[in-house]
Motif scaffolding. Sequence first.
Motif, PDB file in Angstrom:
ATOM      1  N   UNK A 144       0.837  -1.202   0.000  1.00 28.91           N
ATOM      2  CA  UNK A 144       0.000   0.000   0.000  1.00 28.91           C
ATOM      3  C   UNK A 144       0.873   1.254   0.000  1.00 28.91           C
ATOM      4  N   UNK A 145       1.957   1.255   0.783  1.00 30.14           N
ATOM      5  CA  UNK A 145       2.839   2.430   0.846  1.00 30.14           C
ATOM      6  C   UNK A 145       3.577   2.668  -0.466  1.00 30.14           C
ATOM      7  N   UNK A 146       4.135   1.616  -1.051  1.00 26.60           N
ATOM      8  CA  UNK A 146       4.939   1.776  -2.259  1.00 26.60           C
ATOM      9  C   UNK A 146       4.096   1.732  -3.536  1.00 26.60           C
ATOM     10  N   UNK A 147       2.873   1.234  -3.421  1.00 31.71           N
ATOM     11  CA  UNK A 147       1.990   1.057  -4.573  1.00 31.71           C
ATOM     12  C   UNK A 147       2.675   0.248  -5.676  1.00 31.71           C
ATOM     13  N   UNK A 148       3.470  -0.730  -5.264  1.00 33.15           N
ATOM     14  CA  UNK A 148       4.193  -1.570  -6.202  1.00 33.15           C
ATOM     15  C   UNK A 148       4.062  -3.035  -5.795  1.00 33.15           C
ATOM     16  N   UNK A 149       3.738  -3.856  -6.772  1.00 33.28           N
ATOM     17  CA  UNK A 149       3.620  -5.300  -6.528  1.00 33.28           C
ATOM     18  C   UNK A 149       4.371  -6.084  -7.597  1.00 33.28           C
ATOM     19  N   UNK A 150       5.321  -5.434  -8.261  1.00 35.23           N
ATOM     20  CA  UNK A 150       5.985  -6.096  -9.386  1.00 35.23           C
ATOM     21  C   UNK A 150       6.794  -7.313  -8.959  1.00 35.23           C
ATOM     22  N   UNK A 151       7.214  -7.400  -7.701  1.00 39.44           N
ATOM     23  CA  UNK A 151       7.995  -8.545  -7.232  1.00 39.44           C
ATOM     24  C   UNK A 151       7.134  -9.673  -6.681  1.00 39.44           C
ATOM     25  N   UNK A 152       5.816  -9.523  -6.746  1.00 44.57           N
ATOM     26  CA  UNK A 152       4.908 -10.551  -6.232  1.00 44.57           C
ATOM     27  C   UNK A 152       4.354 -11.329  -7.423  1.00 44.57           C
ATOM     28  N   UNK A 153       4.416 -12.642  -7.342  1.00 42.80           N
ATOM     29  CA  UNK A 153       4.014 -13.504  -8.444  1.00 42.80           C
ATOM     30  C   UNK A 153       2.558 -13.939  -8.305  1.00 42.80           C
ATOM     31  N   UNK A 154       1.817 -13.866  -9.422  1.00 46.95           N
ATOM     32  CA  UNK A 154       0.452 -14.380  -9.428  1.00 46.95           C
ATOM     33  C   UNK A 154       0.441 -15.894  -9.187  1.00 46.95           C
ATOM     34  N   UNK A 155       1.453 -16.582  -9.673  1.00 48.28           N
ATOM     35  CA  UNK A 155       1.518 -18.041  -9.476  1.00 48.28           C
ATOM     36  C   UNK A 155       1.647 -18.356  -7.986  1.00 48.28           C
ATOM     37  N   UNK A 156       2.536 -17.643  -7.298  1.00 49.35           N
ATOM     38  CA  UNK A 156       2.686 -17.848  -5.852  1.00 49.35           C
ATOM     39  C   UNK A 156       1.370 -17.572  -5.139  1.00 49.35           C
ATOM     40  N   UNK A 157       0.712 -16.480  -5.511  1.00 47.36           N
ATOM     41  CA  UNK A 157      -0.545 -16.134  -4.858  1.00 47.36           C
ATOM     42  C   UNK A 157      -1.618 -17.194  -5.132  1.00 47.36           C
ATOM     43  N   UNK A 158      -1.700 -17.641  -6.375  1.00 44.87           N
ATOM     44  CA  UNK A 158      -2.703 -18.642  -6.724  1.00 44.87           C
ATOM     45  C   UNK A 158      -2.487 -19.958  -6.003  1.00 44.87           C
ATOM     46  N   UNK A 159      -1.236 -20.420  -5.994  1.00 46.11           N
ATOM     47  CA  UNK A 159      -0.936 -21.681  -5.301  1.00 46.11           C
ATOM     48  C   UNK A 159      -1.176 -21.556  -3.804  1.00 46.11           C
ATOM     49  N   UNK A 160      -0.812 -20.413  -3.258  1.00 47.58           N
ATOM     50  CA  UNK A 160      -1.016 -20.197  -1.824  1.00 47.58           C
ATOM     51  C   UNK A 160      -2.506 -20.215  -1.492  1.00 47.58           C
ATOM     52  N   UNK A 161      -3.320 -19.527  -2.291  1.00 45.24           N
ATOM     53  CA  UNK A 161      -4.759 -19.503  -2.023  1.00 45.24           C
ATOM     54  C   UNK A 161      -5.396 -20.879  -2.235  1.00 45.24           C
TER      55      UNK A 161
END
Length: 134
Positions: free
Chosen positions: A45-62
């Motif tokens: 939220x502070x940096x307004x940047x998520x470029x280092x976060x992977x959709x694959x990691x998020x999907x597998x985690x969820x």
Amino acid sequence: MEKPRLLLTNKTIELTDLDIIFTINGYIGGGLLSLCLIPQLIKTIKTKSTKDISYIWQGLSMLGLSMIEAYGIYFLLYPVFIPILLEFILMLSLTVLKYVYDKKEIRINIIKKKIKLNKLNELNELNEIDEIEL
């Protein structure tokens, strides 16, 4: 003093002191794991940047969280499914932030490219005018 009882579906189980200690341990551990995502959300939220976060990691985690959630609900494991639900909500929030910020970053990059192209076109026009004057 009567021992605490744990209600599981249609039967009640009497808890020992060790059961209570491990149940509390489960709640604390699950809570700590759920809280692990909060610093990442705050940074995002502070940096307004998520470029280092992977959709694959998020999907597998969820996916993993939802499977554990189903297991915890089926066996009425409150120390499992309550913190996992919180962690799933936080992960979903992070995924929404990633989507929003990635879209915004794409728009910004498109605008920057258009500005660069306009400047290049202006420079080319100036060069053509200079060549005509010579």
